[in-house]
Design a protein around this motif. Structure first.
Motif, PDB file in Angstrom:
ATOM      1  N   LEU A 175       0.852  -1.182   0.000  1.00  0.00           N
ATOM      2  CA  LEU A 175       0.000   0.000   0.000  1.00  0.00           C
ATOM      3  C   LEU A 175       0.889   1.234   0.000  1.00  0.00           C
ATOM      4  N   ASP A 176       0.999   1.894  -1.161  1.00  0.00           N
ATOM      5  CA  ASP A 176       1.882   3.052  -1.278  1.00  0.00           C
ATOM      6  C   ASP A 176       1.319   4.296  -0.604  1.00  0.00           C
ATOM      7  N   ALA A 177       0.015   4.318  -0.390  1.00  0.00           N
ATOM      8  CA  ALA A 177      -0.637   5.446   0.291  1.00  0.00           C
ATOM      9  C   ALA A 177      -2.007   4.974   0.749  1.00  0.00           C
ATOM     10  N   ILE A 178      -2.582   5.669   1.728  1.00  0.00           N
ATOM     11  CA  ILE A 178      -3.933   5.345   2.167  1.00  0.00           C
ATOM     12  C   ILE A 178      -4.900   5.765   1.064  1.00  0.00           C
ATOM     13  N   PRO A 179      -5.740   4.864   0.551  1.00  0.00           N
ATOM     14  CA  PRO A 179      -6.661   5.217  -0.538  1.00  0.00           C
ATOM     15  C   PRO A 179      -7.662   6.289  -0.111  1.00  0.00           C
ATOM     16  N   GLU A 180      -8.166   7.028  -1.082  1.00  0.00           N
ATOM     17  CA  GLU A 180      -9.214   8.007  -0.787  1.00  0.00           C
ATOM     18  C   GLU A 180     -10.473   7.295  -0.294  1.00  0.00           C
ATOM     19  N   GLU A 181     -10.768   6.141  -0.884  1.00  0.00           N
ATOM     20  CA  GLU A 181     -11.925   5.361  -0.456  1.00  0.00           C
ATOM     21  C   GLU A 181     -11.415   4.159   0.331  1.00  0.00           C
ATOM     22  N   VAL A 182     -11.610   4.208   1.654  1.00  0.00           N
ATOM     23  CA  VAL A 182     -11.112   3.168   2.531  1.00  0.00           C
ATOM     24  C   VAL A 182     -12.162   2.920   3.608  1.00  0.00           C
ATOM     25  N   ASN A 183     -12.124   1.741   4.199  1.00  0.00           N
ATOM     26  CA  ASN A 183     -13.072   1.381   5.262  1.00  0.00           C
ATOM     27  C   ASN A 183     -14.515   1.412   4.778  1.00  0.00           C
ATOM     28  N   ALA A 184     -14.803   0.678   3.713  1.00  0.00           N
ATOM     29  CA  ALA A 184     -16.179   0.597   3.226  1.00  0.00           C
ATOM     30  C   ALA A 184     -17.086   0.109   4.351  1.00  0.00           C
ATOM     31  N   ALA A 185     -18.133   0.879   4.640  1.00  0.00           N
ATOM     32  CA  ALA A 185     -19.070   0.539   5.714  1.00  0.00           C
ATOM     33  C   ALA A 185     -20.392   0.107   5.091  1.00  0.00           C
ATOM     34  N   THR A 186     -20.787  -1.131   5.315  1.00  0.00           N
ATOM     35  CA  THR A 186     -22.030  -1.651   4.758  1.00  0.00           C
ATOM     36  C   THR A 186     -23.223  -0.871   5.306  1.00  0.00           C
ATOM     37  N   GLY A 187     -24.108  -0.471   4.388  1.00  0.00           N
ATOM     38  CA  GLY A 187     -25.273   0.335   4.767  1.00  0.00           C
ATOM     39  C   GLY A 187     -25.358   1.563   3.901  1.00  0.00           C
TER      40      GLY A 187
END
Length: 319
Positions: free
Chosen positions: A51-63
């Protein structure tokens, strides 16, 4: 009685906001199974995936899941009945500019280690044991060392009061609390800021230590059994998440610094102790220093999170 299953494929969010469109409306008191994907959307599958950087879309939360009857000022109770790992591997990793020791030149950033789930467990010793062979073990393996599976929901929260907040960031609505108490046997309470509450959750870990020092636990997909209940017009208003583990009642607070977070968590516990025992604020503050205990949830997100725990023999949930 069968449970409705809400999957991340039905809908997921990368931010909690004042206006959210539900993927499902639950009845007050309804029990659900919520399926989550790992925090990195399945993109890390081997030690060579970095992982070269923390993605803009991270920690997908169901709902989000709307709960019938929930209105601003109410409290949403989320009884977490079980958390089961749902794939055969987790992943623990570092990324540049992220984690407690991100500036240590002797620690590799990025680095990845896949944590394989031992499939020989019989599923007889509690939460985290699958029943279909996937995730059916009771431990993960890290560099030849066995680590018990103890699944945790990393991100869980409701619609915010005023502004959109990324699923990477914790705040008064919940969000990326990375709190080890968010697991089977806990009832979590959230303030309701918007109609329907709009609950979402994801970012689970097969195992995670308090602090989440490197920035991740063993990130993994899960199946989560919950029952959702609305507490209307509570006698005690709730400003931030509160958890009841069965053994302790814990206030949970997030802020820019650990000093701020622990102070907020302590103020919240003082208020509850004063009400429960008929104490003055000063007396409750003194009492909190006898029976309470400060705990670190995480120190790596845009805001840090702490909790103040009081054994259940000294404090009851006020709802």
């Amino acid at each position: 009685m069968s449970r409705e299953v809400i999957s991340h494929t039905d809908g997921h969010v990368y931010e909690f906001a004042p206006e959210m469109e539900p993927v499902y409306e639950a009845a007050d008191g309804e029990s659900l199974t919520i399926e989550t994907i790992d925090s990195l959307n399945g993109e890390i599958q081997s030690d060579d995936d970095l992982l070269d950087a923390i993605p803009e879309e991270v920690n997908a939360a169901t709902g989000p899941i709307a709960v019938e009857g929930a209105s601003p000022g109410d409290v949403l109770a989320v009884k977490i009945e079980d958390v089961r790992v749902a794939e055969d591997r987790g992943r623990v990793l570092t990324a540049p500019g992220f984690g407690l020791l991100q500036d240590d030149p002797e620690i590799e950033h990025p680095a990845t280690r896949i944590t394989e789930v031992d499939g020989e467990g019989d599923g007889s010793d509690g939460a985290g044991s699958g029943s279909d062979g996937i995730g059916g073990g009771d431990r993960i393996e890290f560099e030849g060392i066995d680590v018990p599976i103890d699944p945790v929901i990393g991100t869980i929260g409701v619609a915010t009061a005023d502004e959109a907040i990324s699923t990477l960031t914790p705040d008064d609505h919940g969000g990326n609390l990375d709190t080890t108490d968010m697991t089977a046997g806990t009832t979590a309470y959230f303030p309701v800021f918007q109609a329907g509450a709009m609950l979402a959750m994801g970012d689970s870990k097969a195992a995670m230590a308090d602090g989440e020092m490197c920035g991740t636990g063993a990130e993994i997909a899960t199946e989560i059994d919950v029952t959702l209940s609305v507490i209307e017009e509570p006698e005690v208003p709730l400003d931030r998440p509160l958890v009841d583990t069965g053994d302790a009642v814990k206030t949970v607070a997030s802020a820019e610094t650990m000093e701020e977070a622990v102070a907020i968590a302590n103020r919240d516990i003082v208020r509850l102790l004063a009400r429960d025992h008929g104490l003055s604020k000063t007396e409750a503050y003194l009492f909190s220093s006898l029976v309470g205990g400060l705990e670190i949830s995480q120190v790596v997100d845009p805001q840090v999170t702490a909790r103040n725990a009081v054994p259940s023999e000294y404090l009851s949930v006020p709802f």
